[in-house]
Motif scaffolding. Structure first.
Motif: not given
Length: 75
Positions: A31-52
């Protein structure tokens, strides 16, 4: 939805970047002063270069004003 970009630099190294939106559910809501949060949006990055492969993430809590759409638009 998956956003995908392919880059090549001046020495012809192959670099691929994928941005994967994800809804991260919290184990316990908080809970925060402005309300309750049960999740958050995220972005997962996958970076591939030279086999790594590397991963990263960007969280977008609502109080920062960024959204998945605005972040992918920047990307």
């Amino acid at each position: 939805y998956l956003h995908y970009h392919h880059y090549q630099d001046s020495i012809n190294d192959d670099c691929r970047v994928a941005a994967i939106p994800y809804k991260l559910d919290f184990k316990f809501p908080f809970k925060l002063a402005v309300g309750t949060r049960s999740f958050t949006d995220i972005i997962i990055l996958k970076i591939t270069r030279n086999g790594y492969v590397g991963y990263g993430e960007a969280a977008m809590p609502p109080y920062l004003g960024a959204t998945v759409e605005s972040t992918l638009g920047f990307y």
